[in-house]
Design a protein around this motif. Structure first.
Motif, PDB file in Angstrom:
ATOM      1  N   VAL A   1       0.851  -1.198   0.037  1.00  0.00           N
ATOM      2  CA  VAL A   1       0.025   0.046  -0.006  1.00  0.00           C
ATOM      3  C   VAL A   1       0.874   1.109  -0.173  1.00  0.00           C
ATOM      4  N   ARG A   2       1.925   1.291   0.845  1.00  0.00           N
ATOM      5  CA  ARG A   2       2.768   2.434   0.689  1.00  0.00           C
ATOM      6  C   ARG A   2       3.747   2.443  -0.451  1.00  0.00           C
ATOM      7  N   HIS A   3       3.844   1.397  -1.018  1.00  0.00           N
ATOM      8  CA  HIS A   3       4.565   1.525  -2.494  1.00  0.00           C
ATOM      9  C   HIS A   3       3.413   2.233  -3.281  1.00  0.00           C
ATOM     10  N   HIS A   4       2.380   1.744  -3.343  1.00  0.00           N
ATOM     11  CA  HIS A   4       1.462   2.199  -4.257  1.00  0.00           C
ATOM     12  C   HIS A   4       1.185   3.840  -4.230  1.00  0.00           C
ATOM     13  N   ILE A   5       1.077   4.322  -2.787  1.00  0.00           N
ATOM     14  CA  ILE A   5       0.826   5.542  -2.536  1.00  0.00           C
ATOM     15  C   ILE A   5       1.800   6.281  -3.110  1.00  0.00           C
ATOM     16  N   GLU A   6       3.193   5.912  -3.003  1.00  0.00           N
ATOM     17  CA  GLU A   6       4.425   6.473  -3.634  1.00  0.00           C
ATOM     18  C   GLU A   6       4.536   6.539  -5.182  1.00  0.00           C
ATOM     19  N   GLU A   7       4.000   5.603  -5.694  1.00  0.00           N
ATOM     20  CA  GLU A   7       3.740   5.568  -6.998  1.00  0.00           C
ATOM     21  C   GLU A   7       2.892   6.736  -7.607  1.00  0.00           C
ATOM     22  N   LEU A   8       1.639   6.766  -6.847  1.00  0.00           N
ATOM     23  CA  LEU A   8       0.620   7.830  -7.022  1.00  0.00           C
ATOM     24  C   LEU A   8       1.181   9.314  -6.772  1.00  0.00           C
ATOM     25  N   ALA A   9       1.854   9.325  -5.881  1.00  0.00           N
ATOM     26  CA  ALA A   9       2.358  10.780  -5.626  1.00  0.00           C
ATOM     27  C   ALA A   9       3.372  11.141  -6.701  1.00  0.00           C
ATOM     28  N   ALA A  10       4.136  10.202  -7.369  1.00  0.00           N
ATOM     29  CA  ALA A  10       5.065  10.282  -8.313  1.00  0.00           C
ATOM     30  C   ALA A  10       4.156  11.002  -9.633  1.00  0.00           C
ATOM     31  N   ILE A  11       3.248  10.770  -9.891  1.00  0.00           N
ATOM     32  CA  ILE A  11       2.220  11.213 -11.017  1.00  0.00           C
ATOM     33  C   ILE A  11       1.311  12.262 -10.534  1.00  0.00           C
ATOM     34  N   GLY A  12       1.526  12.798  -9.185  1.00  0.00           N
ATOM     35  CA  GLY A  12       0.679  13.901  -8.842  1.00  0.00           C
ATOM     36  C   GLY A  12      -0.548  13.735  -7.955  1.00  0.00           C
ATOM     37  N   VAL A  13      -0.655  12.463  -7.771  1.00  0.00           N
ATOM     38  CA  VAL A  13      -2.032  12.238  -6.557  1.00  0.00           C
ATOM     39  C   VAL A  13      -1.368  12.397  -5.324  1.00  0.00           C
ATOM     40  N   PRO A  14      -2.338  13.259  -4.796  1.00  0.00           N
ATOM     41  CA  PRO A  14      -2.040  13.534  -3.032  1.00  0.00           C
ATOM     42  C   PRO A  14      -2.065  12.442  -2.326  1.00  0.00           C
ATOM     43  N   GLU A  15      -1.043  12.268  -1.258  1.00  0.00           N
ATOM     44  CA  GLU A  15      -1.290  11.107  -0.319  1.00  0.00           C
ATOM     45  C   GLU A  15      -2.340  11.527   0.459  1.00  0.00           C
ATOM     46  N   PRO A  16      -2.782  10.465   1.153  1.00  0.00           N
ATOM     47  CA  PRO A  16      -4.074  10.142   1.817  1.00  0.00           C
ATOM     48  C   PRO A  16      -3.631  10.818   3.423  1.00  0.00           C
ATOM     49  N   ASP A  17      -4.564  11.330   4.028  1.00  0.00           N
ATOM     50  CA  ASP A  17      -4.320  11.745   5.447  1.00  0.00           C
ATOM     51  C   ASP A  17      -4.056  10.400   6.416  1.00  0.00           C
ATOM     52  N   SER A  18      -4.871   9.483   6.041  1.00  0.00           N
ATOM     53  CA  SER A  18      -4.712   8.054   7.002  1.00  0.00           C
ATOM     54  C   SER A  18      -4.813   6.970   6.324  1.00  0.00           C
ATOM     55  N   ILE A  19      -4.356   6.003   6.721  1.00  0.00           N
ATOM     56  CA  ILE A  19      -4.396   4.501   6.112  1.00  0.00           C
ATOM     57  C   ILE A  19      -5.138   3.697   7.002  1.00  0.00           C
ATOM     58  N   PRO A  20      -6.216   3.023   6.795  1.00  0.00           N
ATOM     59  CA  PRO A  20      -6.930   3.198   5.374  1.00  0.00           C
ATOM     60  C   PRO A  20      -7.594   4.738   5.523  1.00  0.00           C
ATOM     61  N   ALA A  21      -8.057   4.966   4.185  1.00  0.00           N
ATOM     62  CA  ALA A  21      -8.527   6.513   3.973  1.00  0.00           C
ATOM     63  C   ALA A  21      -9.875   6.481   3.893  1.00  0.00           C
ATOM     64  N   PHE A  22     -10.653   7.372   4.371  1.00  0.00           N
ATOM     65  CA  PHE A  22     -12.138   7.162   4.260  1.00  0.00           C
ATOM     66  C   PHE A  22     -12.592   8.568   3.565  1.00  0.00           C
ATOM     67  N   TYR A  23     -13.491   8.467   2.594  1.00  0.00           N
ATOM     68  CA  TYR A  23     -14.006   9.670   2.002  1.00  0.00           C
ATOM     69  C   TYR A  23     -15.412   9.541   1.909  1.00  0.00           C
ATOM     70  N   GLU A  24     -16.026  10.622   2.645  1.00  0.00           N
ATOM     71  CA  GLU A  24     -17.646  10.487   2.782  1.00  0.00           C
ATOM     72  C   GLU A  24     -18.223  11.404   1.889  1.00  0.00           C
ATOM     73  N   LEU A  25     -18.896  10.887   1.167  1.00  0.00           N
ATOM     74  CA  LEU A  25     -19.541  11.573  -0.007  1.00  0.00           C
ATOM     75  C   LEU A  25     -21.199  11.506   0.001  1.00  0.00           C
ATOM     76  N   ASP A  26     -21.846  12.332  -0.733  1.00  0.00           N
ATOM     77  CA  ASP A  26     -23.160  12.555  -0.928  1.00  0.00           C
ATOM     78  C   ASP A  26     -23.833  11.247  -1.282  1.00  0.00           C
ATOM     79  N   THR A  27     -24.843  10.555  -0.493  1.00  0.00           N
ATOM     80  CA  THR A  27     -25.506   9.565  -0.635  1.00  0.00           C
ATOM     81  C   THR A  27     -26.281   9.531  -1.923  1.00  0.00           C
ATOM     82  N   ASP A  28     -26.656  10.646  -2.586  1.00  0.00           N
ATOM     83  CA  ASP A  28     -27.359  10.741  -3.876  1.00  0.00           C
ATOM     84  C   ASP A  28     -26.299  10.310  -5.130  1.00  0.00           C
TER      85      ASP A  28
END
Length: 225
Positions: free
Chosen positions: A38-65
């Motif tokens: 997981v950490r390796h994947h986060i570093e791969e994503l960071a290399a192409i500009g994807v922000p690192e998560p605030d926590s692991i696991p990360a939780f994204y609360e979205l609109d239920t609609d």
């Protein structure tokens, strides 16, 4: 987040209706069981500009609609893609398991992960597996999740690659909002060819030994401005 009147009409494998009015839609990320990977994947994503998560696991609360069981899904751009995920639902004191797709705007993801997930509907199967008043002791490591993109295999593997969704739920609830009606997307496994592909027809399937499979197909189209 939820809006008044958000209701999803589902059914169990034997045809019993299940009407869910969730107050929370939570998409979990970085739920791989191998945390070094997981950490390796986060570093791969960071290399192409994807922000690192605030926590692991990360939780994204979205609109239920954003939840939908529809077969036609509108997206905002050409660079969107789905991911097959186990989905845990809690409603009226009971738990249900099904399969869903964390459809995401990959262009936006490089700037804001939560916004990229919130930019797309979250399709799921309208058939659920009734787990009763407590999440059942499922053979988690033997459950298989598969995704096809335009009839070509895109993802396939057992959920042994992921943290059990009950553990993911417990981690999220330790942050508050325990016991509320919710829909929880539990994370996904790696892509077979290692890179995102974009297409129109997505098919998702979750197979649990000894139980009917949950599956669905949806087709995306770019929303006209």
């Amino acid at each position: 987040m939820a809006r008044a009147g958000t209701t999803i009409r589902l059914r169990t494998a034997d045809g019993q209706p299940v009407h869910v009015a969730p107050s929370r839609l939570v998409v979990a990320g970085y739920t791989g069981r191998d945390q070094d990977a997981v950490r390796h994947h986060i570093e791969e994503l960071a290399a192409i500009g994807v922000p690192e998560p605030d926590s692991i696991p990360a939780f994204y609360e979205l609109d239920t609609d954003l939840l939908t069981v529809g077969e036609d899904v509108e997206v905002t751009g050409e660079q969107t893609s789905g991911e097959v995920e186990p989905v845990l639902i809690r409603s009226d004191g009971r738990y249900y398991l099904t399969v869903g797709s964390d459809h995401t705007d990959r262009a936006l993801e490089r700037h804001d992960i939560k916004a990229s997930k919130g930019a797309c509907p979250k399709p799921l199967a309208d058939t659920v597996i009734d787990l009763g008043a407590q999440p059942a002791s499922l053979p988690w490591d033997e459950i298989t999740a598969t995704c096809w993109l335009d009839d070509e295999l895109y993802q396939n593997g057992t959920l042994a690659q992921l943290l059990p969704i009950t553990q993911v739920l417990a981690t999220w609830e330790s942050q508050g909002a325990s016991g509320v009606p919710l829909v929880l997307f539990g994370g996904t496994m790696p892509l077979l060819d290692g890179g995102f592909r974009f297409g129109r027809k997505w098919r998702m399937r979750l197979e649990i030994p000894g139980r009917p499979a949950a599956e669905f197909t949806y087709t995306t189209s770019v929303r006209k401005s």
